[in-house]
Write a protein that holds these residues in place. Structure first.
Motif, PDB file in Angstrom:
ATOM      1  N   ALA A  90       0.843  -1.210   0.000  1.00  0.00           N
ATOM      2  CA  ALA A  90       0.000   0.000   0.000  1.00  0.00           C
ATOM      3  C   ALA A  90       0.869   1.248   0.000  1.00  0.00           C
ATOM      4  N   LYS A  91       1.947   1.217   0.782  1.00  0.00           N
ATOM      5  CA  LYS A  91       2.860   2.369   0.865  1.00  0.00           C
ATOM      6  C   LYS A  91       3.551   2.594  -0.477  1.00  0.00           C
ATOM      7  N   HIS A  92       3.971   1.511  -1.098  1.00  0.00           N
ATOM      8  CA  HIS A  92       4.651   1.613  -2.392  1.00  0.00           C
ATOM      9  C   HIS A  92       3.694   2.207  -3.438  1.00  0.00           C
ATOM     10  N   LEU A  93       2.461   1.714  -3.458  1.00  0.00           N
ATOM     11  CA  LEU A  93       1.475   2.204  -4.434  1.00  0.00           C
ATOM     12  C   LEU A  93       1.224   3.695  -4.242  1.00  0.00           C
ATOM     13  N   ALA A  94       1.134   4.114  -2.970  1.00  0.00           N
ATOM     14  CA  ALA A  94       0.859   5.532  -2.696  1.00  0.00           C
ATOM     15  C   ALA A  94       1.934   6.430  -3.306  1.00  0.00           C
ATOM     16  N   PRO A  98      -0.746   8.900  -9.855  1.00  0.00           N
ATOM     17  CA  PRO A  98      -0.620  10.204 -10.521  1.00  0.00           C
ATOM     18  C   PRO A  98      -0.584  11.358  -9.505  1.00  0.00           C
ATOM     19  N   SER A  99       0.415  12.189  -9.622  1.00  0.00           N
ATOM     20  CA  SER A  99       0.660  13.339  -8.725  1.00  0.00           C
ATOM     21  C   SER A  99       0.795  12.918  -7.261  1.00  0.00           C
ATOM     22  N   GLY A 100       0.953  11.642  -7.004  1.00  0.00           N
ATOM     23  CA  GLY A 100       1.097  11.152  -5.621  1.00  0.00           C
ATOM     24  C   GLY A 100      -0.144  11.393  -4.778  1.00  0.00           C
ATOM     25  N   LYS A 101      -1.302  11.592  -5.429  1.00  0.00           N
ATOM     26  CA  LYS A 101      -2.488  12.000  -4.666  1.00  0.00           C
ATOM     27  C   LYS A 101      -3.425  10.859  -4.287  1.00  0.00           C
ATOM     28  N   LEU A 102      -3.262   9.694  -4.911  1.00  0.00           N
ATOM     29  CA  LEU A 102      -4.125   8.562  -4.558  1.00  0.00           C
ATOM     30  C   LEU A 102      -3.322   7.713  -3.579  1.00  0.00           C
ATOM     31  N   THR A 103      -3.609   7.863  -2.312  1.00  0.00           N
ATOM     32  CA  THR A 103      -2.696   7.308  -1.310  1.00  0.00           C
ATOM     33  C   THR A 103      -3.302   6.208  -0.437  1.00  0.00           C
ATOM     34  N   GLY A 258      -2.366   4.153 -17.630  1.00  0.00           N
ATOM     35  CA  GLY A 258      -2.814   4.600 -18.945  1.00  0.00           C
ATOM     36  C   GLY A 258      -3.399   6.004 -18.920  1.00  0.00           C
ATOM     37  N   ILE A 259      -4.117   6.324 -17.847  1.00  0.00           N
ATOM     38  CA  ILE A 259      -4.793   7.632 -17.812  1.00  0.00           C
ATOM     39  C   ILE A 259      -3.768   8.771 -17.785  1.00  0.00           C
ATOM     40  N   GLU A 260      -2.552   8.486 -17.325  1.00  0.00           N
ATOM     41  CA  GLU A 260      -1.525   9.531 -17.312  1.00  0.00           C
ATOM     42  C   GLU A 260      -1.133   9.951 -18.733  1.00  0.00           C
ATOM     43  N   GLN A 261      -1.360   9.080 -19.697  1.00  0.00           N
ATOM     44  CA  GLN A 261      -1.060   9.430 -21.097  1.00  0.00           C
ATOM     45  C   GLN A 261      -2.007  10.532 -21.567  1.00  0.00           C
ATOM     46  N   TYR A 262      -3.126  10.689 -20.847  1.00  0.00           N
ATOM     47  CA  TYR A 262      -4.150  11.658 -21.250  1.00  0.00           C
ATOM     48  C   TYR A 262      -4.153  12.906 -20.358  1.00  0.00           C
ATOM     49  N   GLY A 263      -3.225  12.973 -19.402  1.00  0.00           N
ATOM     50  CA  GLY A 263      -3.120  14.157 -18.543  1.00  0.00           C
ATOM     51  C   GLY A 263      -4.313  14.367 -17.617  1.00  0.00           C
ATOM     52  N   VAL A 264      -5.017  13.288 -17.294  1.00  0.00           N
ATOM     53  CA  VAL A 264      -6.165  13.419 -16.384  1.00  0.00           C
ATOM     54  C   VAL A 264      -5.792  12.798 -15.039  1.00  0.00           C
ATOM     55  N   GLU A 265      -6.161  13.486 -13.958  1.00  0.00           N
ATOM     56  CA  GLU A 265      -5.896  12.935 -12.622  1.00  0.00           C
ATOM     57  C   GLU A 265      -7.177  12.298 -12.098  1.00  0.00           C
ATOM     58  N   PRO A 266      -7.220  10.976 -12.008  1.00  0.00           N
ATOM     59  CA  PRO A 266      -8.451  10.328 -11.540  1.00  0.00           C
ATOM     60  C   PRO A 266      -8.601  10.445 -10.023  1.00  0.00           C
ATOM     61  N   THR A 284      -8.108  -1.226  -5.332  1.00  0.00           N
ATOM     62  CA  THR A 284      -8.816   0.033  -5.565  1.00  0.00           C
ATOM     63  C   THR A 284      -8.004   1.089  -4.826  1.00  0.00           C
ATOM     64  N   ILE A 285      -7.449   2.047  -5.569  1.00  0.00           N
ATOM     65  CA  ILE A 285      -6.591   3.063  -4.941  1.00  0.00           C
ATOM     66  C   ILE A 285      -7.304   4.409  -5.084  1.00  0.00           C
ATOM     67  N   ALA A 286      -7.470   5.114  -3.974  1.00  0.00           N
ATOM     68  CA  ALA A 286      -8.285   6.334  -4.015  1.00  0.00           C
ATOM     69  C   ALA A 286      -7.597   7.498  -3.316  1.00  0.00           C
ATOM     70  N   LYS A 287      -8.069   8.698  -3.660  1.00  0.00           N
ATOM     71  CA  LYS A 287      -7.664   9.876  -2.893  1.00  0.00           C
ATOM     72  C   LYS A 287      -8.177   9.661  -1.469  1.00  0.00           C
TER      73      LYS A 287
END
Ligand SMILES: Cc1ncc(COP(=O)(O)O)c(C=O)c1O
Length: 439
Positions: A90-94, A98-103, A258-266, A284-287
């Motif tokens: 979990a720590k590694h995934l965080a 993208p942008s380190g925001k889904l922790t 993949g979503i990072e290729q589109y510049g969107v932060e999920p 399931t990784i979430a903000k």
């Protein structure tokens, strides 16, 4: 068991909904790196990896050494006991979202469960119920995941649960609006606003989409699509769920997701498949504010299992240490060039698309009518098998060939693949010509 005994036992004792590729199913006995061996000892070059699941080669030694140690240390405790492998993963995934925001992560056993958790969390977070998904999508095999899926063949059992609507996707080769990119101004994405205003209550819980639609045949939207869609979804109160079951873990090249290729932060990422290189895992990784909305307690008996969590962390480390995201971009570009050459040569190849080491070719009867050719696709599966090459099938009409080799293949593996694929295309073209001449 002999081959015949295995096939007979399958026929007699598995649900008939368990289907196998090929006229005569391939019985796989073992696998190593980029190769799979059947029960008769024949070697196949594996450019599908189960189904887009072998990230770092079959039975990867570095990963499996850690798995073996873990099997002999602690195999199971369930989510009600704390353990290091789950916490460390979990720590590694965080650290890589993208942008380190889904922790914050919730671990399960499959992509289906990862999406169930994401949809439940979106509903708890927003207090709304309706979910927007895309046509031609696939999100899993539970009732909820089938309701999110936008493909009739994978929606079994009659009436699906309510609360799902399906927006048009960006299928540029077969534009649902009959337009052409870029002069279309990405109208499919802009249609989302009218769709939400007319087909929902106007207060949605979220939007779920694969950055590249996997089972749909690696349908790859143009670069602006998801940014436009995300803006509209958020305007109507929804959160953004990126289903990265096939596109995660560096497969699209140069980025983890993949979503990072589109510049969107999920707001939520879901994944499974390639994360543990074949061991069952879903995540399931979430903000944090989104994850925190899932109030009360919930259990996944096998979720965050110490063995699979160890495998997953080992896979991520292997990808990092061996710069495999870069390899996926570079070798993926090399593979793509080979596929484009085949498109120039063979008129049954209607479209080539994808990113990195996730590439597909769509087969058609002819390029003018673009009539899908499931017959040529099935013939290609048989021909590639004979040429000792494993690839996958997909597409709403069953007319796409899916190519997703391990991320650690080399250009010489791609050369080998290209020879086998071209020989198969040649064979299928010749037999179609012979068939046409005989009629
Ligand atoms: C994009 C996507 N989401 C979800 C799933 C479901 O994953 P699983 O089969 O692990 O339940 C799949 C499986 O193919 C998938 O491709």
């Amino acid at each position: 068991m002999t081959k015949q005994e295995i096939l007979l036992a399958n026929q007699q004792h598995l649900f008939p909904s368990v289907f196998h590729y090929y006229k005569e199913p391939l019985v796989v006995a073992r696998a190593k790196n980029q190769f799979v061996y059947d029960i008769d000892g024949n070697q196949y070059l594996d450019f599908f990896g189960g189904i887009v699941t072998i990230s770092v080669g079959h039975c990867n030694e570095a990963v499996n050494a850690k798995v073996k140690r873990q099997v002999d240390t602690l195999e199971h405790v369930s989510t009600v006991f704390a353990n290091e492998p789950q916490a460390a993963l979990a720590k590694h995934l965080a650290g890589i979202t993208p942008s380190g925001k889904l922790t914050k992560s919730f671990f399960t056993n499959s992509g289906t469960e990862a999406n169930e958790t994401a949809i439940l969390t979106a509903r708890c977070y927003t207090g709304s119920h309706e979910i927007v998904a895309l046509r031609h999508s696939y999100h899993g095999r539970s009732s909820t995941a089938m309701a999110a899926t936008g493909n009739a063949a994978w929606r079994l059992g009659g009436a699906a649960p309510s609360g799902f609507v399906h927006a048009i996707n960006a299928y540029c080769y077969r534009c649902p609006l009959g337009l052409t990119y870029p002069s279309c101004n990405v109208r499919c994405a802009r249609d989302m606003e009218e769709m939400i205003k007319t087909c929902t209550s106007g207060r949605i819980a979220g939007f779920i989409a694969e950055p590249i639609q996997g089972i749909g045949g690696f349908i790859t939207p143009p670069k602006e699509y998801f940014e436009i869609v995300a803006g509209i979804v958020r305007k109507f109160g929804g959160i953004y769920i990126s289903d990265e079951v096939q596109t995660g873990w560096g497969r699209t090249g140069g980025k983890w997701f993949g979503i990072e290729q589109y510049g969107v932060e999920p707001d939520i990422i879901t994944s499974a498949k390639g994360l543990a290189n074949g061991l069952p895992i879903g995540v399931t990784i979430a903000k944090p504010e989104v994850a925190d909305a899932l109030k009360g307690s919930t259990i996944s008996t096998f979720g965050g299992n110490p063995v699979t969590a160890t495998a997953a962390k080992a896979v991520l480390e292997f990808i990092e240490e061996n710069h495999l995201m870069i390899n996926a971009a570079e070798t993926g570009a090399y593979l793509r060039a080979k596929l484009d050459e085949m498109k120039a040569k063979f008129p049954i190849v209607g479209d080539v698309r994808g990113m990195g080491l996730l590439q597909a070719i769509e087969l058609v009867e002819d390029r003018e009518s673009k009539t899908p050719s499931p017959a040529a696709t099935n013939a290609m599966l048989e021909a590639t098998r004979e040429n000792r090459l494993l690839i996958g099938k997909g597409g709403t009409w069953g007319n796409c060939l899916r190519i997703s080799p391990p991320l650690n293949i080399s250009k010489s593996d791609v050369d080998d693949f290209a020879l086998r694929l071209e020989a198969s295309l040649q064979r299928v073209m010749e037999s179609r010509m012979a068939g046409a001449a005989a009629r």
